[in-house]
Design a protein around this motif. Structure first.
Motif, PDB file in Angstrom:
ATOM      1  N   ILE A 320      45.578  -5.310 -41.320  1.00  0.00           N
ATOM      2  CA  ILE A 320      44.043  -4.790 -40.808  1.00  0.00           C
ATOM      3  C   ILE A 320      43.220  -5.549 -41.541  1.00  0.00           C
ATOM      4  O   ILE A 320      42.971  -5.182 -42.777  1.00  0.00           O
ATOM      5  CB  ILE A 320      44.246  -3.210 -40.643  1.00  0.00           C
ATOM      6  N   GLN A 321      42.082  -6.141 -40.973  1.00  0.00           N
ATOM      7  CA  GLN A 321      40.979  -6.746 -41.503  1.00  0.00           C
ATOM      8  C   GLN A 321      39.674  -6.067 -40.553  1.00  0.00           C
ATOM      9  O   GLN A 321      39.297  -6.675 -39.661  1.00  0.00           O
ATOM     10  CB  GLN A 321      40.904  -8.022 -41.428  1.00  0.00           C
ATOM     11  N   PRO A 322      38.970  -5.014 -41.193  1.00  0.00           N
ATOM     12  CA  PRO A 322      38.028  -4.289 -40.428  1.00  0.00           C
ATOM     13  C   PRO A 322      36.618  -4.949 -40.349  1.00  0.00           C
ATOM     14  O   PRO A 322      35.786  -4.681 -39.677  1.00  0.00           O
ATOM     15  CB  PRO A 322      37.701  -2.981 -40.825  1.00  0.00           C
ATOM     16  N   GLY A 323      36.711  -5.936 -41.342  1.00  0.00           N
ATOM     17  CA  GLY A 323      35.217  -6.765 -41.426  1.00  0.00           C
ATOM     18  C   GLY A 323      34.272  -5.883 -42.407  1.00  0.00           C
ATOM     19  O   GLY A 323      34.622  -4.987 -43.152  1.00  0.00           O
ATOM     20  N   PRO A 324      32.867  -6.203 -42.038  1.00  0.00           N
ATOM     21  CA  PRO A 324      32.231  -6.889 -41.268  1.00  0.00           C
ATOM     22  C   PRO A 324      32.374  -8.523 -41.283  1.00  0.00           C
ATOM     23  O   PRO A 324      32.210  -9.252 -40.386  1.00  0.00           O
ATOM     24  CB  PRO A 324      30.774  -6.520 -41.042  1.00  0.00           C
ATOM     25  N   LYS A 325      32.800  -8.953 -42.391  1.00  0.00           N
ATOM     26  CA  LYS A 325      33.214 -10.354 -42.770  1.00  0.00           C
ATOM     27  C   LYS A 325      34.193 -10.917 -41.844  1.00  0.00           C
ATOM     28  O   LYS A 325      34.978 -10.101 -41.183  1.00  0.00           O
ATOM     29  CB  LYS A 325      33.453 -10.773 -44.276  1.00  0.00           C
ATOM     30  N   LYS A 326      33.974 -12.193 -41.408  1.00  0.00           N
ATOM     31  CA  LYS A 326      35.049 -12.530 -40.740  1.00  0.00           C
ATOM     32  C   LYS A 326      36.721 -12.809 -41.162  1.00  0.00           C
ATOM     33  O   LYS A 326      36.617 -12.640 -42.565  1.00  0.00           O
ATOM     34  CB  LYS A 326      34.741 -14.354 -40.351  1.00  0.00           C
ATOM     35  N   ALA A 327      37.836 -12.433 -40.476  1.00  0.00           N
ATOM     36  CA  ALA A 327      38.947 -12.253 -41.021  1.00  0.00           C
ATOM     37  C   ALA A 327      39.321 -13.696 -41.295  1.00  0.00           C
ATOM     38  O   ALA A 327      38.658 -14.778 -41.010  1.00  0.00           O
ATOM     39  CB  ALA A 327      39.845 -11.656 -39.968  1.00  0.00           C
ATOM     40  N   PHE A 328      40.641 -13.836 -42.055  1.00  0.00           N
ATOM     41  CA  PHE A 328      41.132 -15.016 -42.223  1.00  0.00           C
ATOM     42  C   PHE A 328      42.672 -14.934 -41.767  1.00  0.00           C
ATOM     43  O   PHE A 328      43.091 -13.650 -41.825  1.00  0.00           O
ATOM     44  CB  PHE A 328      41.026 -15.499 -43.672  1.00  0.00           C
ATOM     45  N   GLN A 329      43.402 -15.891 -41.395  1.00  0.00           N
ATOM     46  CA  GLN A 329      44.706 -15.760 -41.212  1.00  0.00           C
ATOM     47  C   GLN A 329      45.728 -15.912 -42.425  1.00  0.00           C
ATOM     48  O   GLN A 329      45.688 -16.860 -43.202  1.00  0.00           O
ATOM     49  CB  GLN A 329      45.067 -17.017 -40.148  1.00  0.00           C
ATOM     50  N   TRP A 330      46.564 -14.738 -42.662  1.00  0.00           N
ATOM     51  CA  TRP A 330      47.555 -14.614 -43.396  1.00  0.00           C
ATOM     52  C   TRP A 330      48.609 -15.449 -43.139  1.00  0.00           C
ATOM     53  O   TRP A 330      49.172 -15.809 -41.788  1.00  0.00           O
ATOM     54  CB  TRP A 330      47.945 -13.283 -43.682  1.00  0.00           C
ATOM     55  N   ILE A 331      49.465 -16.216 -44.153  1.00  0.00           N
ATOM     56  CA  ILE A 331      50.624 -16.969 -43.981  1.00  0.00           C
ATOM     57  C   ILE A 331      51.743 -16.456 -44.796  1.00  0.00           C
ATOM     58  O   ILE A 331      51.661 -15.649 -45.789  1.00  0.00           O
ATOM     59  CB  ILE A 331      50.248 -18.306 -44.153  1.00  0.00           C
ATOM     60  N   ASN A 332      52.914 -17.015 -44.553  1.00  0.00           N
ATOM     61  CA  ASN A 332      54.054 -16.619 -45.464  1.00  0.00           C
ATOM     62  C   ASN A 332      54.203 -15.296 -45.755  1.00  0.00           C
ATOM     63  O   ASN A 332      54.606 -14.833 -46.964  1.00  0.00           O
ATOM     64  CB  ASN A 332      53.901 -17.627 -46.691  1.00  0.00           C
ATOM     65  N   CYS A 333      54.399 -14.515 -44.601  1.00  0.00           N
ATOM     66  CA  CYS A 333      54.576 -12.851 -44.895  1.00  0.00           C
ATOM     67  C   CYS A 333      56.024 -12.670 -44.653  1.00  0.00           C
ATOM     68  O   CYS A 333      56.339 -11.263 -44.814  1.00  0.00           O
ATOM     69  CB  CYS A 333      53.537 -12.128 -44.252  1.00  0.00           C
ATOM     70  N   GLY A 334      56.696 -13.605 -44.185  1.00  0.00           N
ATOM     71  CA  GLY A 334      58.011 -13.284 -43.789  1.00  0.00           C
ATOM     72  C   GLY A 334      58.473 -13.130 -42.394  1.00  0.00           C
ATOM     73  O   GLY A 334      59.467 -12.929 -41.868  1.00  0.00           O
ATOM     74  N   ALA A 335      57.348 -13.158 -41.521  1.00  0.00           N
ATOM     75  CA  ALA A 335      57.502 -13.110 -40.065  1.00  0.00           C
ATOM     76  C   ALA A 335      58.135 -14.544 -39.617  1.00  0.00           C
ATOM     77  O   ALA A 335      57.861 -15.553 -40.164  1.00  0.00           O
ATOM     78  CB  ALA A 335      56.059 -12.908 -39.327  1.00  0.00           C
ATOM     79  N   PRO A 336      58.974 -14.261 -38.652  1.00  0.00           N
ATOM     80  CA  PRO A 336      59.664 -15.561 -37.820  1.00  0.00           C
ATOM     81  C   PRO A 336      58.521 -16.615 -37.641  1.00  0.00           C
ATOM     82  O   PRO A 336      57.504 -16.371 -37.176  1.00  0.00           O
ATOM     83  CB  PRO A 336      60.112 -14.867 -36.628  1.00  0.00           C
ATOM     84  N   THR A 337      59.013 -17.887 -37.832  1.00  0.00           N
ATOM     85  CA  THR A 337      58.004 -18.968 -37.425  1.00  0.00           C
ATOM     86  C   THR A 337      58.886 -20.075 -36.621  1.00  0.00           C
ATOM     87  O   THR A 337      58.132 -20.860 -36.380  1.00  0.00           O
ATOM     88  CB  THR A 337      57.554 -19.518 -38.942  1.00  0.00           C
ATOM     89  N   THR A 338      60.032 -19.552 -36.155  1.00  0.00           N
ATOM     90  CA  THR A 338      60.890 -20.587 -35.371  1.00  0.00           C
ATOM     91  C   THR A 338      61.072 -19.961 -33.997  1.00  0.00           C
ATOM     92  O   THR A 338      61.118 -18.675 -33.883  1.00  0.00           O
ATOM     93  CB  THR A 338      62.168 -20.986 -35.939  1.00  0.00           C
ATOM     94  N   ILE A 339      61.101 -20.804 -32.919  1.00  0.00           N
ATOM     95  CA  ILE A 339      61.336 -20.589 -31.613  1.00  0.00           C
ATOM     96  C   ILE A 339      62.748 -20.630 -31.334  1.00  0.00           C
ATOM     97  O   ILE A 339      63.407 -21.539 -31.395  1.00  0.00           O
ATOM     98  CB  ILE A 339      60.797 -21.280 -30.596  1.00  0.00           C
ATOM     99  N   GLY A 340      63.021 -19.441 -30.895  1.00  0.00           N
ATOM    100  CA  GLY A 340      64.873 -19.405 -30.540  1.00  0.00           C
ATOM    101  C   GLY A 340      65.056 -19.249 -29.106  1.00  0.00           C
ATOM    102  O   GLY A 340      64.225 -19.518 -28.253  1.00  0.00           O
ATOM    103  N   PRO A 341      66.474 -19.008 -28.933  1.00  0.00           N
ATOM    104  CA  PRO A 341      66.725 -19.109 -27.322  1.00  0.00           C
ATOM    105  C   PRO A 341      66.285 -17.707 -26.877  1.00  0.00           C
ATOM    106  O   PRO A 341      65.864 -16.905 -27.492  1.00  0.00           O
ATOM    107  CB  PRO A 341      68.375 -19.043 -27.419  1.00  0.00           C
ATOM    108  N   LYS A 342      65.972 -17.965 -25.417  1.00  0.00           N
ATOM    109  CA  LYS A 342      65.524 -16.709 -24.845  1.00  0.00           C
ATOM    110  C   LYS A 342      66.402 -15.422 -24.780  1.00  0.00           C
ATOM    111  O   LYS A 342      67.622 -15.644 -24.797  1.00  0.00           O
ATOM    112  CB  LYS A 342      65.040 -16.810 -23.318  1.00  0.00           C
ATOM    113  N   GLN A 343      65.968 -14.544 -24.902  1.00  0.00           N
ATOM    114  CA  GLN A 343      66.518 -13.112 -25.010  1.00  0.00           C
ATOM    115  C   GLN A 343      67.453 -13.108 -23.725  1.00  0.00           C
ATOM    116  O   GLN A 343      67.006 -13.240 -22.662  1.00  0.00           O
ATOM    117  CB  GLN A 343      65.536 -11.907 -24.798  1.00  0.00           C
ATOM    118  N   LYS A 344      68.735 -12.738 -23.830  1.00  0.00           N
ATOM    119  CA  LYS A 344      69.610 -12.338 -22.962  1.00  0.00           C
ATOM    120  C   LYS A 344      69.568 -10.776 -22.806  1.00  0.00           C
ATOM    121  O   LYS A 344      69.462 -10.143 -23.612  1.00  0.00           O
ATOM    122  CB  LYS A 344      71.116 -12.777 -23.111  1.00  0.00           C
ATOM    123  N   TYR A 345      69.816 -10.444 -21.635  1.00  0.00           N
ATOM    124  CA  TYR A 345      69.719  -9.013 -21.190  1.00  0.00           C
ATOM    125  C   TYR A 345      71.042  -8.404 -20.660  1.00  0.00           C
ATOM    126  O   TYR A 345      71.237  -7.581 -19.739  1.00  0.00           O
ATOM    127  CB  TYR A 345      68.418  -8.428 -19.703  1.00  0.00           C
TER     128      TYR A 345
END
Length: 457
Positions: A320-345
């Motif tokens: 959460i970045q409430p401002g009023p200054k412009k936000a900046f993009q965080w990186i390397n937080c452990g979130a997925p960065t690759t595109i995998g196969p489409k979800q099967k149902y």
């Protein structure tokens, strides 16, 4: 609460005064919720989650041909396989966790705004795309791009606001954005995905600047959210809502558009669909999908991360970045960065001698399978075992906890897509949907073996 598409389309049209002719296109709930943006982040995972509607040709990289090859759309006009997307809305609960806010669909207005009575409105050309808004903004502004964003608290007392209003909205919160309608007449896109287009001098009306002399029909997006469900999460008169890019203000709201129209059909609609009330059914140029067809159109996600239900954090790297200054993009937080196969149902049930048939339309008046069994710990194997023990050869799952069994299936009902409800007994499995069955059948080999065993007995 799930808002019907008809309600989304019928909600007030008074935000933009002066539209003498227009048509509004209802779109069912999300085609896809994913960190995908083929305009800003082509071929890669996007920084934040988007709520995407439109044609099922949507992908991480897209061309006009990709879009028009869609086999369905969550929006009503069959000639429109475009995609429209915005950041999605979440609630931050008092316990610090996040939950997606239910989206009741969207309405895309096509407004015949002209700078002069004889100004020509052009259809979007093949390959055209644009982006409007600033995902990093956290404070109000006065330029056209910032004026184009607004929020409407349905059932509330305040007028439309440039930020998320601190008022409880009994009939939902409507997030709104006007897209640029002036074009340089040359480029289908630009490096910043904005400079090839511009706003007229009235933001949603008026004259185009000399640098962008050509005029498109004006696009206006409305996305409706069921915020009333979260009234108990307010703290000290402050709303608990936050967009998927970490913005609790709403100033960063933005929109994207990739054209997927049949150009000649859109051109005719611009010139011939002149209803003053905007009802798309009165636009005889357009063939329309049914609400059921729109609601069933989906794109399975390809990024292995949760985007709905209770979450410890927003998808991606978006504190959460409430401002009023412009936000900046965080990186390397452990979130997925690759595109995998489409979800099967569906899941592989070959070890039990069963196979997945597909997703099938069901109805209360014309059931696909006759025998019903329900339990609050339903799983796919449990349903198959139950049907097999009752000597049935088809098993269908629905509404997360219902199992239906039978020996024949009308094949014409197979072909639905949205069997995406998680099973009550195992959230990694899928048990049908709203009036849709996840359908499995006994394999011929298993059936032969079963008959042989009976013969020996």
């Amino acid at each position: 609460m799930k808002f019907p598409v008809s309600l989304v389309a019928a909600v007030a049209v008074s935000l933009l005064p002066g539209a003498n002719a227009f048509f509004r296109m209802p779109c069912a709930g999300p085609l896809l919720l994913e960190r995908a943006d083929p305009i800003v982040n082509p071929g890669t995972v996007s920084d934040h989650l988007h709520n995407i509607v439109g044609g099922n040709g949507f992908n991480f990289s897209m061309t006009y041909d990709t879009a028009v090859a869609s086999t369905c759309s969550s929006c009503m006009a069959k000639a429109d396989k475009s995609n429209y997307w915005v950041p999605d809305l979440y609630v931050k609960a008092k316990n610090g966790s996040f939950h997606n806010v239910a989206n009741g669909g969207a309405t895309v207005y096509y407004l015949q705004r002209r700078g002069s009575p004889d100004e020509e409105l052009l259809p979007f050309p093949k390959g055209f795309r644009m982006f409007a808004g600033d995902p990093m903004l956290r404070a109000p502004g006065t330029n056209h791009e910032q004026k184009a964003v607004s929020f409407s608290c349905l059932g509330g007392l305040t007028k439309d606001t440039p930020d998320i209003p601190n008022e409880k909205c009994p009939y939902g919160l409507r997030a709104q954005i006007v897209m640029p309608s002036c074009w340089d007449g040359k480029k289908l896109d630009s490096d910043d995905h904005k400079s090839h287009v511009a706003y007229p001098d009235g933001t949603d009306n008026g004259k185009c600047p000399s640098t962008h002399p050509k005029r498109f029909i004006t696009l206006f997006y409305e996305f409706l959210y069921d915020v009333k469900t979260w009234d108990s999460e307010w703290v000290n008169g402050k709303h608990p809502f936050i967009f998927s890019n970490g913005d609790p203000t709403g100033y960063s709201y933005h929109g994207d558009f990739i054209n997927g129209w049949e150009i000649n059909i859109l051109h005719r609609a611009i010139n011939e669909c002149n209803s003053p009330n905007g009802v798309i059914e009165e636009c005889k140029v357009l063939d329309l999908y049914t609400v059921r067809e729109m609601d069933d159109c989906i794109v399975p996600p390809s990024i292995p991360e949760p985007t709905s239900g209770w979450l410890d954090r927003l998808p991606g790297c978006n504190p959460i970045q409430p401002g009023p200054k412009k936000a900046f993009q965080w990186i390397n937080c452990g979130a997925p960065t690759t595109i995998g196969p489409k979800q099967k149902y569906s899941i592989d049930m070959s070890a039990k001698g069963w196979e997945y048939v597909g997703c099938a339309f069901d109805s209360l008046s014309d059931r696909i399978l006759p025998y019903r069994y329900a339990t609050n710990d339903m799983t796919v194997p449990k349903c198959i075992d139950h049907c097999q023990n009752k000597n049935y050869t088809f098993a269908g799952l629905q509404y997360s906890e219902e199992c239906w069994c039978g020996n024949t299936v009308n094949s014409e009902k197979v072909g639905a897509h949205k069997c995406t409800m998680k099973c009550a007994g195992d959230s990694s499995e899928f048990c049908g949907g709203w009036q849709k069955l996840s359908l499995y059948k006994q394999t011929p080999k298993m059936m032969v073996g079963k008959h042989k065993r009976k013969h020996r007995v």
